[in-house]
Each structure stands twice: as C-alpha cells, then as structure tokens.
Design an enzyme around this catalytic site. Structure first.
Site, PDB file in Angstrom:
ATOM      1  N   THR A   1      44.880  36.284  48.671  1.00 37.04           N
ATOM      2  CA  THR A   1      45.425  37.161  47.629  1.00 37.04           C
ATOM      3  C   THR A   1      45.635  38.532  48.238  1.00 37.04           C
ATOM      4  O   THR A   1      44.839  38.981  49.056  1.00 37.04           O
ATOM      5  CB  THR A   1      44.442  37.303  46.453  1.00 37.04           C
ATOM      6  OG1 THR A   1      43.249  37.918  46.950  1.00 37.04           O
ATOM      7  CG2 THR A   1      44.112  35.967  45.856  1.00 37.04           C
TER       8      THR A   1
ATOM      9  N   GLU B   1      43.274  32.472  42.637  1.00 37.36           N
ATOM     10  CA  GLU B   1      41.887  32.004  42.484  1.00 37.36           C
ATOM     11  C   GLU B   1      41.750  30.854  41.487  1.00 37.36           C
ATOM     12  O   GLU B   1      40.689  30.256  41.368  1.00 37.36           O
ATOM     13  CB  GLU B   1      40.985  33.160  41.999  1.00 37.36           C
ATOM     14  CG  GLU B   1      40.693  34.216  43.056  1.00 37.36           C
ATOM     15  CD  GLU B   1      41.723  35.334  43.077  1.00 37.36           C
ATOM     16  OE1 GLU B   1      42.858  35.114  42.585  1.00 37.36           O
ATOM     17  OE2 GLU B   1      41.409  36.419  43.589  1.00 37.36           O
TER      18      GLU B   1
ATOM     19  N   LYS C   1      39.946  53.913  29.179  1.00 40.44           N
ATOM     20  CA  LYS C   1      38.814  53.830  28.261  1.00 40.44           C
ATOM     21  C   LYS C   1      38.556  55.196  27.652  1.00 40.44           C
ATOM     22  O   LYS C   1      38.069  56.099  28.320  1.00 40.44           O
ATOM     23  CB  LYS C   1      37.582  53.313  28.993  1.00 40.44           C
ATOM     24  CG  LYS C   1      37.817  51.894  29.505  1.00 40.44           C
ATOM     25  CD  LYS C   1      36.660  51.343  30.289  1.00 40.44           C
ATOM     26  CE  LYS C   1      37.052  49.941  30.791  1.00 40.44           C
ATOM     27  NZ  LYS C   1      36.000  49.313  31.600  1.00 40.44           N
TER      28      LYS C   1
END
Lengths: 544, 544
Positions: free
Chosen positions: B189, B334, B443
């Site tokens: 990846t 994955e 956030k």
C-alpha cells in the site's frame, strides 16, 4: 513444511455461527416464514433466529452438553428446527438430523449408533418416539418443538416444550470458538444394503459448501430471493439451504409438515417465493394442483430438482406454462450434498426448445470445490464425450473421507477421490449424467448396459406399469440383462412385443434376453426399486 | 482442543491452483482476450492458461526458485500476467505485484524490501527498470513479457523473452502441495505517510475472498459473464477478478496498457463485455468517448466503481443513457481488497429514480466473510443509523493481521479488528458510507466534521476549482475547520460568499472559521490531496 512463509491474513475460522451472525447483522429483518406443526403460518427473521440460537446454545451448555456431543433432531422444516442447528453447533455440539421416513429399526439403530444425548422432536413424532424410546438409551432428555399450550402428555424422559426450555436462558452467550475442522453435523445415508452410515460434517465443510453451492451458476441465491426448501432439513443436509440462504440474506419460507400441492402453492404465491427445491414427486403433486386450480406462479423463477432424475415433461411444463427454469441437481449426503447443478452453460450457444430440454435432462456441471471424474473398473479416466460411461468419483472440501465410527474403513481411492457408486457420462462441456447405480449396471461382454435406460424405455410401452432390469450371470458374456415387468391392470403384454419395443432404441447386444412378468416389484423404504430383493426373488432363467 | 470430535470430510486445502484447475476442467474453452502490449488483440482460453501456468511453474522450479520466494510482476492486465500469478503460486512462490505508477524511489524500496528474486515485466517498463536495476540487487533475473521477435536490446541481467522462457519447460508438473495458509501474493500500500507497507496474502485468503466476493449480491460473476477488469492486477490484488472470474468460468477481457475511452469502448462492444470494474477517472474517459462517438453498450450490465467515491452524475448517466447498473464498491489492499458492494438490498423497497441514486452513492453492504463496525475514539460501537460516524473496522479471513516484515507491529484491535483508517456511517440496512479518512476528520468540540463533505460543498461554488478542508488546533474547541481554496482561472472569489455558500448546507459549528486562497493544492503520487503537505504549508491563522 518447515520454514514456510505464512501469509499474514487474519485467523478467522469458518465456523457455522458466522453465517447467522452475518445474516443478523446485514439481513436481520429478512423474513423467515414457517408453516408451524401446530397449524398456523408464523413469521420471524434472522435477527430473532440468531438471538434464540444463542439462548439455546447457552441452555444446552447449562444442561451439560459438551462440545462434540450429538443432539438428534426429528423435525420438519421450521424456524425452530433451524434454530436448533445454529444453537447446537454454536456451543460446539453436533446436530444429527434423523429422517422420520426411515424404518423404525433404522431410526433406533442410528440414534444408538450416534449415541445422541438429547432429541429435539416435532409434536407429530411424539407417538413414534414414545414407542422407540426404550431402544434409545443414550437419549437423556427429549425437547418437544412446541410451546406449553400445545404440549402433549408424554412418557418421554425429561420432556419439556421447546419454548419453555429456551426461556430458561438468555442470549448472553459467546459462541464456542471451536476449530473449523470440528464436527458440526451428522446425517446417515440409508443404503440399500447394510446398516445406515453416518456422514460427519465439519464447520468448515458446511460453510465452504454453502459458499460454493450458492454460486450464481449453482443455487444462485441472492438477498432478493425468497427461498422455499421443500427438501427436508433431515434429508441430505437440507441441500444446504439452511446455511446458504442466511449466508446470502435470502428470505426463507419453510413448509413444515405439509408438502401437498395445495399447501405448497399457498406458500409459493402468498410469500412470493422465487426459488424452491424438492424431489420430483413433490413437483408432480404441485403441478397437478396448479393445473386443477388454475393457479399461476408469477414470482417463482427457479426450482431445484434432485434426488432422482427429473422427467422431461416436468421441466417442460415448468418452462412453458409457468415460466420457471428447472435446475436439475445431483448430490449425495456424502457431498454435503450438492455436486452438480444444471444451469445453462454458455458453451451450448443458442438452443431451440427441444435441445434446451435435452441439456436440462442432464445432472449439470460441478461447481468450484467439486472435482469430478469418471473411471473404468481399472481406475483409468474416461473421456468427457457424453457417451462413454464410468464410475463417478469426486473430491473436494465438502466430500466425506470416512463414515462416523467406521473411520478405519477406507472409502477413498488412493488419490483421494470418493467413489459415488454412480455410473455416469460427462459431455465435453462438463455436464454430467447419471446413467445407473454402479451395482445395478449390467456388464455384458466387457460393455456396460444401463439398467435405468432399459427401465425407462420399457415403461414407455403402453402395457407396462413398472419395469426393472437386472443382470443375471452368463457363462460367456459374464452378465446378460433380464427385464422384470409389472403389467398395467387389465393388460396382458406380449414378451416379444416388449423386446421389439426395446430393440427400436437399443443395440442388439443391449436388448434383454428375456422378460419375466410379476405382480409386484419390491421397493426400499425410500421408494426405490430394491434390486437386491428382486435378485433374491427371481430365479435366473437364462444362465444355465 | 484435546479430544475434539473432528468432522470426517476430505482434506482439500484452499490452494490457488484449484481455481485454474476448475476453470480448465469446466470452462476450458472460455475466452480470455488481451490487448497485448505489443499491440494486437490476442485470444486464449482457461485450458491454455492452465497449461502455460504449469510450464511456468516447472521452469521457475528449475531456475531454483523456492517456495516462499517473492517474484515481482510489473505488468498490465494481460493473459501473460495472469499466467504469472498461477505459475508462481503453483510452485509455492509469491507473486508481488508492483505498481508502475509509484515514484521510482518507492518502487526501488518495495522490491528491495520484498527481496524479490526475479521480475516479470512488460516491454514498456524496460527503460524504467533499466534505470532502477542498480538499486534492485535482490533481482537475479528479468523476464520480459513478450516473444523473441519483440525482445528489445536490454542491459537487464539475464533478460529473456517470456515465450522463450516458457518454451524451456513442458507442462508435466504437479502443483506444489503447500499448506493453505502459505503466502501466495504480496501487494504494497502506498500510504500518504511513511514507507509503503506490504500485505501478504495467503492461498486461503485469496481463494476465500474470491468465493465471498463473487456472491450474487457482490460481483455476481457467472459463467455467462464477460468480465473486463480495467482495474490493474497491480492495484489492490486486481479487485479479485484474476481469481473470481476463472473460479466462476466468466470470460475475461484484459485491456493491457490502453485505458483510454476509445480503447475500452472498442473492447466493451467487440467482446460483448457484461461487467467491468475501474476507478471513477476511467469511467469519465469512457463516458466522454461514448457521448462524442455516439457509441452504445447493449451488452454491458454492471460496472463496479471503487477507489474513490463515484459521482452521482456518472451513476445516473450509466443508468439513464446506457442501461448499466453502477455497483459502488469499497475496499483496501488490506482487505484482499473488497469489503462492501452497493447492490440494492430489498430492505429499501421500491425507490424512485432519485432515491435510487441516493442509495447508490453509498459504499454498500459487507458480504459474508467481512465483519464491519464503526467505533468512536474510545472503541465503543456506534449505531447503524446512517448519521453517526465512527472509525470503520473490519474482521475476516481475507483481512490483513500484520504487514510483511513488520510482523511485530500490531495493527489489530484487542478483539481482532483491523482499523481501516476510514471514518464512516452505516445505515440501518447495513449500507456503509465513507465520510472521511480518520486522520483528516476535523474534531471540534467533541464532534466530528467530515473534511470531504466540506470540500465537496466548496467545489460546488462556481468560483472554486479545488478545495481542501483541514483541522487547525484551537484552544477551546480542540480543532476548527479551515478551508483552503484554489480559485477558478479568472475568478476572484469572495471569502464571505464561500462561507455563506457552506452555511446553507452545514450547521453553524461545522462551517469553517476561515478561507485561505492558494494557487495550488499539493497532491500525492496517486492524485489524492496531500493533507500532510498542506498542513506543513499553511500557517494556522485562526488558532492563537
């Protein structure tokens, strides 16, 4: 292999609970409809089935049931029966489906042989089991698949209604983390000779079989399907529907004890069933009812037909009258059970209506996970030409390698194939056709003659009600075919005319040497011609 | 578990060769079409691919390649590349697909990290690899995927044309009987941070993934399909088509190096492709070509779109103009790689045209074999209500548990889930939607704001060419969103107008506190916005 480089993927064993977990998570509200043994049609869903399976698992563990213990079920297709499969396997025990159609002696034999510790049974089987109970010493407790209101008075030890039994546990239970090779299911085959033999499925084999058999070209189940397995869960692992439907999110319609045409037609139309599965006799009854009542089946797309060859007329009627595709399938309890399905391979190209029926008479191609070959008596592979026949042998992760408590009796070839006991041809596109049971095939002068082909041809004679072909010993040809015929009532068929009828369809050396007329042909418990008994009764007239 | 009762089913490991064996036996004449790197369109079939894979396996064994050795492939989608996969794994070695689109440094890194012993490469990559070869000391020999006639002069050590290499061995070879957990494939990846990480597939994980992902509600591949994976075999395990198509008997059309609209349209129409798969940019090119040329696609039924979110307009055009159903899919290297596919679940009932598009914008439901959940930062499971977002975590037999040669770095949660790094919602029917990468989510005051949602809304403003939203530290709210905008050429957008535009679609606390205008937004090698680099460049203007 020492020093092997292992892949770095997760350890996620193929356990049966993963199927109902997936169904509850992704298809939790999908309907599961049952015609209950008590009468009414009842509905539940996969989320509820999972919760109740967890409660059953917990209750069984509290009962003292241990991993590997066998638990018998004697029940029709209902959600409760399905819960038993998931609850029993979810705590590591083994569901043992008992076929109520067996002779009483056989039932007593297999329950004792399996050493089942408990039995879950339908209301309707209570009288039978009360009679058998003294011969089932391993059974410590009976659970009747009903609620308190319907609970009969019974002498069965520890008898309790299923709903009460379930109510004694909550769903706070962790599925037992067994190895995927652990035993999960047990189903006995009722051979025509010898004692029934137990096939012991593993978690892995049941999960893999469902993954393989739900392929688009096999069962082809999807979340948009409504599947009605008429084939009982107690017959050959229920043709995998108990696993492949929830795995895929297909809705289930379970017909309970009523398998007559009218009852099935009601379910098919009311719940808009898209795929169903049963043996031919069930379809005879359904088609008769549909014709008599003028009922149509606008939602039904496919019917899977197995267990014995499906008559061309049934396939034709389903197609031409109801717009339904017949998927002829072949399998055995030892194969979990499916081996082949006759969906239409693109190799055949465009087919006219009759040629399509020709293909659909065959048993179909093996899907990924079933290796298939035909061999002669010496074990040499035979060509896939659609003509040459040989013993059908299979290999795969959902094929038996031994029978339960007969582990030391080898049933595989040296290279790991299971001999099915069938004789078959395979055409060049991989489409298989069973031509006979190996033990019934007639071996004459080194060539094989199919007893089934002779019988089918014989019953097409207008005077013949039933026919059986057997081989009788012959000093020169090894065996020669003999035809045994039950005449139609009021008819007196002529031996020469029947042989002439056969001579139109068979080579001269294939035509029986003689015809014997009898009043009755003996049958086995499952309705097949008992050639063992027939050979006992018929004194060979041609082999001197 | 001692004393466990084992099932009595055959030991039939899930090895990759069983797939091509099945394809050759049951679908041997099914076409595999390739646009060759040399130019012409060439045809072969599964029987020939199996034979050539056996020859390659035998030749590799003679070369001294040992089980577990890694063999690199640097190649487009062609039958030769597919043969490499089956030949390499068939003798126990590991195919390592190298992505030619990576930076040269990354290619050198991963080949060295994998310690690949050989490389099979396409003609077009010879110049690149000649340049890199000094940095690839583990490679002992290069095989060029061409024939002698097209063989270039090259300095690559031991370079030989593939066809000559194959010709040095016959097909008399027995597939190596590795354990099913043995390594079979390797794919790195390319994360936005840190070095590429290798996912090491096993025989078992690749076979199970294909079995699971070909389900009717996922890829739905059948023997009647003609499948054209445009997604390269070197990208995320080729989305499983190299396994699931032969497993099912679907014909394959492999587009080689030409992924432009005209080249793909030629293959789609000429070979009557029924299902294709690619990232959205490929489909933009195809749709443009189709519109300009007036080409229709009467045979194409489904396109699988993944890699990034599929614009609604693409899904609509495929449906309304071409009668093609878009199957939005989500996965990761994955995950082998598929995790979800958005086929239409029956739960949604009847949908009008726009509501159908709403559902189709989501990433879809996980199929059997992929467990999925969303959790908050504390690991608590979040509800499936289509609104609450959480970190997306998955578990299953085809999900990674560690990276290659980083086995001691844990990547799973305590209960075995892999954290995908995505933030997602899941609706009550199990349909997932990625809302952001976890590291990009903003956030603010304990709530999560999706940077992707802000960006999509911003680019719908007529003056905005590209936009990126990032969180910048804030003493009270922890983080506050900042919008970075590249204006369209010749436009001078107004900060207040853009914020007002966003205020129409977001709650007040979700609207960015400020907008910064830049000439260019940095991108990664694979074309995604590099927020790491962006954060480095932008000095936080609001957090003092």
């Amino acid at each position: 292999m020492d020093g092997m480089l292992h892949g770095l993927m997760q350890d996620w064993p193929l356990r049966i609970h993963t199927i109902i977990d997936h169904a509850a998570a992704q298809h939790g509200a999908r309907k599961v409809v049952s015609r209950s043994v008590e009468g009414p049609i009842v509905e539940t869903d996969y989320a509820a089935i999972r919760t109740r399976s967890l409660r059953l698992a917990k209750r069984l563990a509290r009962e003292g049931v241990r991993p590997g213990d066998r638990i018998a079920t004697l029940a029709w297709n209902t959600a409760r029966h399905l819960e038993c499969w998931y609850g029993i396997t979810g705590m590591g025990a083994v569901y043992h489906t008992v076929n109520p159609r067996l002779f009483e002696d056989q039932i007593a034999y297999i329950v004792d042989h399996a050493q089942d510790r408990m039995m879950f049974l339908d209301l309707g089987f209570v009288p039978l089991v009360e009679k058998l109970a003294p011969r089932l010493p391993s059974i410590e407790r009976y659970v009747i698949l009903t609620d308190a209101a319907h609970m009969p008075n019974t002498s069965l030890p520890g008898a309790v209604p299923y709903e009460e039994y379930l109510a004694e546990a909550d769903a706070d239970f962790a599925w037992l983390a067994v190895e995927e090779g652990a035993a999960a299911g047990l189903c006995y085959t009722s051979g025509t000779t010898g004692e029934p033999k137990g096939v012991l499925y593993s978690h892995r084999s049941n999960v893999l079989h469902a993954l393989m058999a739900r392929a688009p070209d096999a069962l082809g189940l999807s979340a948009r399907d409504v599947a009605m397995p008429v084939v009982p869960l107690f017959h050959a692992n229920g043709w995998s529907f108990g696993f492949s439907a929830p795995m895929t999110g297909a809705s289930l319609v379970l017909p309970g004890p009523k398998l007559d045409g009218a009852s099935l037609a009601e379910l098919l139309t009311r719940f808009r069933v898209t795929i169903s599965a049963a043996v031919p006799t069930v379809w005879f009854g359904l088609l008769q009812h549909l014709e008599a009542s003028g009922t149509m089946l606008p939602d039904l797309q496919r019917v899977v037909i197995g267990g014995s060859a499906c008559p061309r007329a049934v396939t034709r009627t389903f197609r031409d009258v109801y717009g339904v595709e017949v998927l002829h399938a072949w399998g055995m309890t030892e194969l979990s059970p499916l081996g082949t399905v006759c969906s239409l391979k693109p190799d055949y190209g465009e087919l006219d209506a009759e040629a399509w029926l020709d293909v659909k008479e065959r048993a179909g191609q093996s899907f990924y996970g079933v290796e298939m070959r035909i061999v002669d008596d010496a074990g040499a592979e035979q060509p896939w030409d659609g003509k040459t026949s040989g013993r059908l042998q299979v290999r795969g992760p959902a094929v038996a390698r031994a029978y339960f408590r007969r582990e030391d009796e080898p049933i595989l070839t040296g290279d790991g194939f299971f001999d099915t006991g069938d004789v078959a041809t395979i055409d060049r596109f991989g489409n298989m056709q069973v031509v006979d049971r190996a033990k019934d095939v007639i071996k004459s002068g080194g060539e094989w003659i199919s007893s089934i082909d002779l019988e089918n041809a014989a019953v097409s004679h207008p005077d013949v009600a039933e026919a059986a072909a057997i081989g009788v010993p012959h000093p020169k040809w090894d065996e020669r075919p003999l035809l045994v015929v039950v005449p139609k009532p009021g008819r007196e068929p002529d031996k020469a005319a029947i042989l002439a009828h056969l001579a139109q369809r068979f080579a001269k050396w294939q035509v029986p040497d003689d015809v014997v007329f009898v009043e009755e042909i003996p049958h086995t418990a499952t309705g097949k011609i008992s050639k063992v008994e027939l050979r006992r009764r018929i004194v060979p007239p041609v082999a001197e």
